[in-house]
Design a protein around this motif. Sequence first.
Motif, PDB file in Angstrom:
ATOM      1  N   TYR A 112     -26.664   6.402 -73.915  1.00 14.68           N
ATOM      2  CA  TYR A 112     -26.468   7.682 -73.272  1.00 14.68           C
ATOM      3  C   TYR A 112     -26.479   8.762 -74.329  1.00 14.68           C
ATOM      4  CZ  TYR A 112     -25.484   5.552 -68.839  1.00 14.68           C
ATOM      5  OH  TYR A 112     -25.603   4.859 -67.660  1.00 14.68           O
ATOM      6  N   LYS A 113     -27.207   9.830 -74.079  1.00 11.53           N
ATOM      7  CA  LYS A 113     -27.271  10.928 -75.025  1.00 11.53           C
ATOM      8  C   LYS A 113     -26.650  12.167 -74.406  1.00 11.53           C
ATOM      9  CE  LYS A 113     -31.106   9.573 -77.847  1.00 11.53           C
ATOM     10  NZ  LYS A 113     -32.502   9.795 -78.195  1.00 11.53           N
ATOM     11  N   VAL A 114     -25.852  12.830 -75.212  1.00 10.02           N
ATOM     12  CA  VAL A 114     -25.242  14.070 -74.754  1.00 10.02           C
ATOM     13  C   VAL A 114     -25.911  15.201 -75.506  1.00 10.02           C
ATOM     14  CG1 VAL A 114     -23.120  15.399 -74.639  1.00 10.02           C
ATOM     15  CG2 VAL A 114     -23.049  12.930 -74.347  1.00 10.02           C
ATOM     16  N   VAL A 115     -26.283  16.238 -74.792  1.00 18.86           N
ATOM     17  CA  VAL A 115     -26.870  17.381 -75.473  1.00 18.86           C
ATOM     18  C   VAL A 115     -25.959  18.589 -75.263  1.00 18.86           C
ATOM     19  CG1 VAL A 115     -28.376  17.832 -73.507  1.00 18.86           C
ATOM     20  CG2 VAL A 115     -28.911  18.837 -75.681  1.00 18.86           C
ATOM     21  N   ALA A 116     -25.710  19.302 -76.337  1.00 19.45           N
ATOM     22  CA  ALA A 116     -24.916  20.522 -76.247  1.00 19.45           C
ATOM     23  C   ALA A 116     -25.828  21.685 -76.610  1.00 19.45           C
ATOM     24  CB  ALA A 116     -23.738  20.461 -77.210  1.00 19.45           C
ATOM     25  N   VAL A 117     -25.899  22.660 -75.725  1.00 18.52           N
ATOM     26  CA  VAL A 117     -26.669  23.856 -76.032  1.00 18.52           C
ATOM     27  C   VAL A 117     -25.664  24.957 -76.347  1.00 18.52           C
ATOM     28  CG1 VAL A 117     -28.363  25.513 -75.201  1.00 18.52           C
ATOM     29  CG2 VAL A 117     -28.516  23.143 -74.508  1.00 18.52           C
ATOM     30  N   LEU A 118     -25.729  25.450 -77.590  1.00 17.31           N
ATOM     31  CA  LEU A 118     -24.775  26.461 -78.020  1.00 17.31           C
ATOM     32  C   LEU A 118     -25.447  27.804 -77.923  1.00 17.31           C
ATOM     33  CD1 LEU A 118     -23.920  24.465 -81.223  1.00 17.31           C
ATOM     34  CD2 LEU A 118     -22.664  24.422 -79.077  1.00 17.31           C
ATOM     35  N   VAL A 119     -24.852  28.675 -77.169  1.00 21.90           N
ATOM     36  CA  VAL A 119     -25.488  29.975 -76.970  1.00 21.90           C
ATOM     37  C   VAL A 119     -24.687  31.064 -77.639  1.00 21.90           C
ATOM     38  CG1 VAL A 119     -27.162  30.374 -75.188  1.00 21.90           C
ATOM     39  CG2 VAL A 119     -25.043  29.284 -74.599  1.00 21.90           C
ATOM     40  N   ASP A 120     -25.376  32.110 -77.919  1.00 19.80           N
ATOM     41  CA  ASP A 120     -24.750  33.205 -78.627  1.00 19.80           C
ATOM     42  C   ASP A 120     -23.790  33.962 -77.731  1.00 19.80           C
ATOM     43  OD1 ASP A 120     -24.290  35.047 -80.639  1.00 19.80           O
ATOM     44  OD2 ASP A 120     -26.274  34.541 -81.405  1.00 19.80           O
ATOM     45  N   ASN A 121     -23.026  34.781 -78.367  1.00 22.01           N
ATOM     46  CA  ASN A 121     -22.068  35.608 -77.652  1.00 22.01           C
ATOM     47  C   ASN A 121     -22.737  36.332 -76.481  1.00 22.01           C
ATOM     48  OD1 ASN A 121     -19.804  36.859 -76.951  1.00 22.01           O
ATOM     49  ND2 ASN A 121     -19.589  38.109 -78.797  1.00 22.01           N
ATOM     50  N   GLY A 122     -22.225  36.122 -75.309  1.00 22.84           N
ATOM     51  CA  GLY A 122     -22.798  36.783 -74.157  1.00 22.84           C
ATOM     52  C   GLY A 122     -23.981  36.029 -73.581  1.00 22.84           C
ATOM     53  N   ALA A 123     -24.518  35.103 -74.321  1.00 24.68           N
ATOM     54  CA  ALA A 123     -25.633  34.282 -73.847  1.00 24.68           C
ATOM     55  C   ALA A 123     -26.690  35.123 -73.164  1.00 24.68           C
ATOM     56  CB  ALA A 123     -25.119  33.220 -72.880  1.00 24.68           C
TER      57      ALA A 123
ATOM     58  N   VAL B  55     -29.356  23.583 -80.410  1.00 24.89           N
ATOM     59  CA  VAL B  55     -29.205  22.383 -79.596  1.00 24.89           C
ATOM     60  C   VAL B  55     -28.712  21.245 -80.476  1.00 24.89           C
ATOM     61  CG1 VAL B  55     -30.386  20.707 -78.148  1.00 24.89           C
ATOM     62  CG2 VAL B  55     -31.014  23.098 -78.003  1.00 24.89           C
ATOM     63  N   ARG B  56     -27.669  20.572 -80.022  1.00 29.10           N
ATOM     64  CA  ARG B  56     -27.147  19.422 -80.753  1.00 29.10           C
ATOM     65  C   ARG B  56     -27.142  18.208 -79.834  1.00 29.10           C
ATOM     66  NH1 ARG B  56     -23.439  20.758 -84.781  1.00 29.10           N
ATOM     67  NH2 ARG B  56     -23.737  22.909 -85.452  1.00 29.10           N
ATOM     68  N   VAL B  57     -27.360  17.055 -80.427  1.00 30.49           N
ATOM     69  CA  VAL B  57     -27.400  15.832 -79.632  1.00 30.49           C
ATOM     70  C   VAL B  57     -26.425  14.808 -80.177  1.00 30.49           C
ATOM     71  CG1 VAL B  57     -28.860  14.006 -78.733  1.00 30.49           C
ATOM     72  CG2 VAL B  57     -29.850  16.191 -79.283  1.00 30.49           C
ATOM     73  N   TYR B  58     -25.770  14.117 -79.262  1.00 28.75           N
ATOM     74  CA  TYR B  58     -24.906  13.013 -79.662  1.00 28.75           C
ATOM     75  C   TYR B  58     -25.336  11.779 -78.899  1.00 28.75           C
ATOM     76  CZ  TYR B  58     -20.849  10.208 -80.710  1.00 28.75           C
ATOM     77  OH  TYR B  58     -20.031   9.207 -81.151  1.00 28.75           O
ATOM     78  N   ARG B  59     -25.386  10.657 -79.619  1.00 27.50           N
ATOM     79  CA  ARG B  59     -25.787   9.434 -78.948  1.00 27.50           C
ATOM     80  C   ARG B  59     -24.625   8.471 -78.916  1.00 27.50           C
ATOM     81  NH1 ARG B  59     -30.999   6.784 -81.384  1.00 27.50           N
ATOM     82  NH2 ARG B  59     -29.776   4.960 -81.845  1.00 27.50           N
ATOM     83  N   PHE B  60     -24.210   8.092 -77.716  1.00 25.68           N
ATOM     84  CA  PHE B  60     -23.169   7.075 -77.608  1.00 25.68           C
ATOM     85  C   PHE B  60     -23.758   5.745 -78.040  1.00 25.68           C
ATOM     86  CE2 PHE B  60     -21.004  10.225 -75.134  1.00 25.68           C
ATOM     87  CZ  PHE B  60     -19.681   9.976 -75.459  1.00 25.68           C
ATOM     88  N   GLY B  61     -22.995   5.035 -78.867  1.00 30.98           N
ATOM     89  CA  GLY B  61     -23.483   3.734 -79.323  1.00 30.98           C
ATOM     90  C   GLY B  61     -24.278   3.831 -80.600  1.00 30.98           C
TER      91      GLY B  61
ATOM     92  N   THR C 164     -24.388   6.756 -86.383  1.00 32.16           N
ATOM     93  CA  THR C 164     -24.173   8.002 -87.117  1.00 32.16           C
ATOM     94  C   THR C 164     -22.929   8.745 -86.649  1.00 32.16           C
ATOM     95  OG1 THR C 164     -25.625   9.133 -85.601  1.00 32.16           O
ATOM     96  CG2 THR C 164     -26.592   8.341 -87.650  1.00 32.16           C
ATOM     97  N   ARG C 165     -22.543   8.548 -85.400  1.00 27.98           N
ATOM     98  CA  ARG C 165     -21.334   9.179 -84.872  1.00 27.98           C
ATOM     99  C   ARG C 165     -21.215  10.666 -85.172  1.00 27.98           C
ATOM    100  NH1 ARG C 165     -17.317   7.777 -82.109  1.00 27.98           N
ATOM    101  NH2 ARG C 165     -15.770   8.636 -83.500  1.00 27.98           N
ATOM    102  N   CYS C 166     -22.251  11.400 -84.975  1.00 25.00           N
ATOM    103  CA  CYS C 166     -22.107  12.846 -85.133  1.00 25.00           C
ATOM    104  C   CYS C 166     -23.116  13.558 -84.226  1.00 25.00           C
ATOM    105  CB  CYS C 166     -22.304  13.279 -86.579  1.00 25.00           C
ATOM    106  SG  CYS C 166     -23.947  12.994 -87.187  1.00 25.00           S
ATOM    107  N   PHE C 167     -22.867  14.808 -84.007  1.00 26.05           N
ATOM    108  CA  PHE C 167     -23.801  15.622 -83.237  1.00 26.05           C
ATOM    109  C   PHE C 167     -24.919  16.059 -84.177  1.00 26.05           C
ATOM    110  CE2 PHE C 167     -20.389  15.835 -80.214  1.00 26.05           C
ATOM    111  CZ  PHE C 167     -21.021  16.061 -79.003  1.00 26.05           C
ATOM    112  N   VAL C 168     -26.126  15.659 -83.883  1.00 32.31           N
ATOM    113  CA  VAL C 168     -27.244  15.974 -84.753  1.00 32.31           C
ATOM    114  C   VAL C 168     -27.937  17.216 -84.226  1.00 32.31           C
ATOM    115  CG1 VAL C 168     -29.352  15.060 -85.765  1.00 32.31           C
ATOM    116  CG2 VAL C 168     -27.537  13.506 -85.036  1.00 32.31           C
ATOM    117  N   SER C 169     -28.330  18.092 -85.125  1.00 33.44           N
ATOM    118  CA  SER C 169     -29.098  19.256 -84.690  1.00 33.44           C
ATOM    119  C   SER C 169     -30.459  18.803 -84.214  1.00 33.44           C
ATOM    120  CB  SER C 169     -29.293  20.226 -85.852  1.00 33.44           C
ATOM    121  OG  SER C 169     -28.067  20.827 -86.158  1.00 33.44           O
ATOM    122  N   ALA C 170     -30.882  19.335 -83.087  1.00 32.65           N
ATOM    123  CA  ALA C 170     -32.199  18.944 -82.596  1.00 32.65           C
ATOM    124  C   ALA C 170     -33.218  19.996 -83.003  1.00 32.65           C
ATOM    125  CB  ALA C 170     -32.176  18.794 -81.098  1.00 32.65           C
TER     126      ALA C 170
END
Lengths: 159, 426
Positions: free
Chosen positions: B390-401, B411-417, B420-426
Amino acid sequence: MAEKASPSSNSISLKTVDGKIFKVSPAIANQMLTIQPLIKDSDSSTIISLPDVAAFHLTKIIEYLEGKPAAAPSAVDAFEAQFVKDLSPEELKGLLIAVGYLKVNGLVDLMANTVAKLIENKSVEYVRKFFGVVNDFTPAEEAKCRQEHAWAFDGVDED
Amino acid sequence: MKNHCAQTSLSGVLLDELIFEILSWLPAILLLRFRCICKSWKSLISDPNFIKLHLQRAPKNANLILTLIGNHGKRSAISCLFRSLLHHKPSSPTTVIAENLHYRLKLMKHTGIGVSCNGLICLVRAFPRNFRGNEFHKYRVRLWNPVTKLFSKRSADLLVKVEGRAFDSAEFGFWYDKLTETYKVVAVLVDNGASVENLERTEVRVYGFGDNDDCWRKIHGFPVFPIQLHQDRKCVNDTFNWCICKSWKSLISDPNFIKLHLQRAPKNANLILTLIGNHGKRSAISCSFRSLFHHKPSSPTTVVAENVHYKLKLMKHTSIGVSCNGMICLVRAFPRNFRGNKFHKYRVHLWNPVTKLFPKRSADLLVKVEGRVFDSAEFGFWYDKLTETYKVVAVLVDNGASVENLERTEVRVYRFGDNTRCFVSA
């Protein structure tokens, strides 16, 4: 669909479009749904002709049906991945047609899925060429069709 | 029949039924593109039988829906393919988002984006309170397909007598009813405040898109129970929970069985409710739609009461996010004063509301503040068939988006399992 051949065991004889004869066990032949009804009426001397299937394809189909692991689906996945790995796009298409004609258990899904991956995110032009599809839209109709879903044409992979 | 060597060209035109099979495995967005191949493909792609097969087979959860705020606070929703966000096709995430902006859905005032099912998204419009001399709340629901950009017709108006109810007290869920082949929307109306005494007025109404009676039917006997529904509720796939005998037990926990079951099991079978208890403590429970509406085995009150027994206690700052394959994404956003206000910190859990199991929690996602608003990260997740994680993606937006200023979108991605156990920049 029968001609006489030398009677041997109760194996079924299949004749491909390029004239090769394959002997397969009834268990294998029964998984080809198209020829299933013919098997019932046939004896060991019957030869069933397969007009849409070349020897290469039938070899692969038999390899699949004989080699597919019975139990563990993870082994099936590995086997299926290996099965399609070295096939060229042309061979995949040909095999899909043969498999579609024979309606081989399980193999239609595998082949269709594999071919689908070949055209994933390709351009319209690429896919037409790939399948030999004739474009029957007028230029105006096609332009309208593209216009309707313009967002679907972003980020196309290179051919 | 002798040597019936037909002259079929093996590399020639594929039969229609094989095209049908091939296309059923492709993501919806490609079907929109391939409508332009030729007339027969176009009609095949809009065939109801094809659409049904495609729903079964196509990749699930392929899109991330983002809400952006433009000038004058105007909100719009866009959908991006996870695939294009992550694989940089054709270019950076900012470009992907910018391209999709062109086709954004402008959200009307008071319209919120609700749950999703079968690739459709529920848009709920809550009309301002002053409707009919403040006596009624009015809601209206539409389903939106973010891929085709098509809308359903809008639902009938749902009118709820105010009588002390808080505005925004209706929560919506929806699912596909296989029996009637229609989409059903359920509205749970909660009373003002969380006090036990006036919860008797909690109500459940159902609307069926495509039903003949164009109205919100009342479902009787919904719990008289100390519950408050909160913003957070998502619909998820049903999963298994039978324990018959040992051999069934081992079969049911076989990873391959689970995979097959995910493909075949009814989709969107559960409604997740968030309850608020004493001292504002929140917990989540899941009820199957089936048991709520068909009163099996007993009344909805009992159903909810039974499920409360197995509730998930939600930690502070934890919210219920999107769902995929029956798993629910829980996002914990740590308060701002972490590391001297320089970072926002997020942590993600996946939760299976049926088995009540949690996989490991994710690594911490630290985001430099630098003028970003808190809660500026949007999370989505999906199942990556290739790596089977399972992959989690976090989209970080600027103030006010803001729609106009996307430069600092990340965009950062985390992969369960993953090791590397970290959020990687995509």
